[in-house]
Structure formats: C-alpha cells, structure tokens
Motif scaffolding. Structure first.
Motif, PDB file in Angstrom:
ATOM      1  N   ARG A  62      41.059  69.523 -66.083  1.00 56.87           N
ATOM      2  CA  ARG A  62      41.308  68.091 -65.861  1.00 56.87           C
ATOM      3  C   ARG A  62      42.297  67.543 -66.891  1.00 56.87           C
ATOM      4  O   ARG A  62      43.193  66.776 -66.538  1.00 56.87           O
ATOM      5  N   VAL A  66      46.131  65.911 -66.092  1.00 56.60           N
ATOM      6  CA  VAL A  66      46.563  64.583 -66.558  1.00 56.60           C
ATOM      7  C   VAL A  66      47.772  64.715 -67.476  1.00 56.60           C
ATOM      8  O   VAL A  66      48.738  63.957 -67.375  1.00 56.60           O
ATOM      9  N   ARG A  67      47.738  65.687 -68.365  1.00 58.29           N
ATOM     10  CA  ARG A  67      48.862  65.871 -69.307  1.00 58.29           C
ATOM     11  C   ARG A  67      50.143  66.259 -68.588  1.00 58.29           C
ATOM     12  O   ARG A  67      51.222  65.844 -68.981  1.00 58.29           O
ATOM     13  N   PHE A  70      51.266  62.924 -66.633  1.00 54.63           N
ATOM     14  CA  PHE A  70      51.568  61.722 -67.409  1.00 54.63           C
ATOM     15  C   PHE A  70      52.100  61.972 -68.813  1.00 54.63           C
ATOM     16  O   PHE A  70      52.436  61.038 -69.512  1.00 54.63           O
ATOM     17  N   TYR A  72      50.444  62.652 -71.451  1.00 52.79           N
ATOM     18  CA  TYR A  72      49.529  62.122 -72.465  1.00 52.79           C
ATOM     19  C   TYR A  72      48.999  63.310 -73.262  1.00 52.79           C
ATOM     20  O   TYR A  72      48.059  63.979 -72.850  1.00 52.79           O
ATOM     21  N   THR A  76      43.701  62.054 -74.333  1.00 51.47           N
ATOM     22  CA  THR A  76      43.896  62.084 -72.894  1.00 51.47           C
ATOM     23  C   THR A  76      42.630  61.629 -72.166  1.00 51.47           C
ATOM     24  O   THR A  76      41.547  62.143 -72.439  1.00 51.47           O
ATOM     25  N   ILE A  79      39.495  62.606 -66.275  1.00 51.07           N
ATOM     26  CA  ILE A  79      39.183  62.237 -64.898  1.00 51.07           C
ATOM     27  C   ILE A  79      38.210  63.291 -64.365  1.00 51.07           C
ATOM     28  O   ILE A  79      38.623  64.360 -63.912  1.00 51.07           O
ATOM     29  N   CYS A  87      35.552  58.520 -64.764  1.00 53.70           N
ATOM     30  CA  CYS A  87      36.614  58.721 -65.739  1.00 53.70           C
ATOM     31  C   CYS A  87      36.126  58.267 -67.107  1.00 53.70           C
ATOM     32  O   CYS A  87      35.543  57.191 -67.232  1.00 53.70           O
ATOM     33  N   ARG A 142      45.986  53.736 -69.676  1.00 45.94           N
ATOM     34  CA  ARG A 142      46.238  55.134 -69.322  1.00 45.94           C
ATOM     35  C   ARG A 142      45.231  55.604 -68.260  1.00 45.94           C
ATOM     36  O   ARG A 142      45.612  56.221 -67.271  1.00 45.94           O
ATOM     37  N   CYS A 146      45.834  56.864 -64.379  1.00 48.49           N
ATOM     38  CA  CYS A 146      45.378  58.185 -63.931  1.00 48.49           C
ATOM     39  C   CYS A 146      44.461  58.082 -62.722  1.00 48.49           C
ATOM     40  O   CYS A 146      44.619  58.833 -61.752  1.00 48.49           O
ATOM     41  N   TYR A 149      46.478  57.171 -59.647  1.00 47.83           N
ATOM     42  CA  TYR A 149      47.320  58.286 -59.224  1.00 47.83           C
ATOM     43  C   TYR A 149      46.502  59.374 -58.530  1.00 47.83           C
ATOM     44  O   TYR A 149      46.809  59.776 -57.419  1.00 47.83           O
ATOM     45  N   PHE A 150      45.444  59.840 -59.198  1.00 47.67           N
ATOM     46  CA  PHE A 150      44.685  60.962 -58.651  1.00 47.67           C
ATOM     47  C   PHE A 150      43.832  60.569 -57.445  1.00 47.67           C
ATOM     48  O   PHE A 150      43.628  61.377 -56.547  1.00 47.67           O
TER      49      PHE A 150
END
Length: 172
Positions: A62, A66-67, A70, A72, A76, A79, A87, A142, A146, A149-150
C-alpha cells in the motif's frame, strides 16, 4: 491489566479512530475505537499489517502504491481499503515510537486549544496530537487526495489500447 480491554486479532476495523504507542510492560498499542479503548500486545506496525492483509494487500504494498502515484516519500498515508475509506494518517515517521495513526473516516475536525493540537472525532471524543497543525493539515490533504484517487481508479478503470493493454502511465 484486568481492567484493560485487551484485543489480540482484528484490532483495526472501520470503527478504529486512532492507534498510539502504549508504554506498558506487556501491552504495546492503545486503540481508540467507536466501542471504547482497547489495548494490544502487538506493535502499531503489526496491527496495520494485519489490517492490510485482511484486504488482500500488505503494508509495504500500500505504501509503495501511494508513493508511486503521489511521490510521498515520508509520512505516507496508509490506504488500507479505498472502497471502505479505511485510511490512516501518521502524525510522524512510522519509525518514530511516538507516531500516532489517525483514521480519516472518523475525523470531524481538528483544532488548536491552549497551544496544543487536538483531533475531534465524529463521536465527540478528542485526542491530543503530537504534531503541528501545519503537519496534520498536510497529512489530511495528502490522505484525502489518495482516497479520492484510489477510490475512483476502479470506477474509471485504466486507459487501454485497442488490444486491451493498459496505457495508464501510473503503472510505468
């Protein structure tokens, strides 16, 4: 320890509001839940890993997703399940023993009182945070990006060419 509610498995659920380090000879984590406060012998990282595994993924997987999406690289957001809006936001580096993990779905608001930052949950309970308002605002933003987006990635689906191969640059 007889007065403490100790939980061994399935500690993190959609009802979890926050988890923090707990300094005790036998117990390692304090779990703030809609049903009360619980404790675990497992570390926060172990509990988060178990929660991810329940959704057929891993803690590292996960974070890597994300990294990649994004960039991050530090603090981080995790999610655990975008479909369930599960989250967690770290208030510091997860390697820091004092890191607190706050679960997005339960946040009503956060505010400074007497020079100290607090998060107020939807059930009207509050938790004192160990980071600045700036850091928490950044973490909240942030995590929101996320989740959006996801959660929507599956609805929109990746772009595909005529042969059906994915064109989405995110996977490159």
């Amino acid at each position: 320890m007889s007065n403490m509610n100790v939980i061994e498995n399935g500690a993190i659920t959609h009802k979890t509001k926050a988890i923090t380090e707990f300094h005790h000879p036998e117990l390692r984590t304090k779990i703030y839940d809609q049903n009360g406060i619980f404790y675990s012998r497992k570390s926060m990282r172990q509990l988060l890993e178990e929660a991810c595994i329940r959704y057929c993924t891993s803690y590292q997987g996960r974070l890597a997703a994300v990294r990649k999406a994004f960039r991050y690289s530090k603090k981080t957001p995790l999610i655990i399940s975008p479909e369930e809006m599960l989250c967690a936001i770290p208030t510091a580096s997860p390697d820091n023993m004092e890191c607190q993990w706050i679960f997005m779905a339960h946040i009503e608001r956060y505010m400074v009182q007497g020079g100290q930052l607090f998060v107020k949950f939807k059930d009207e309970t509050e938790l004192k945070l160990n980071c600045s308002r700036y850091i928490f605002t950044q973490q909240f933003e942030r995590a929101s990006a996320c989740l959006f987006y996801f959660a929507h990635l599956r609805l929109l689906g990746p772009k595909r060419d005529k042969a059906g191969f994915t064109l989405d640059p995110w996977w490159d």
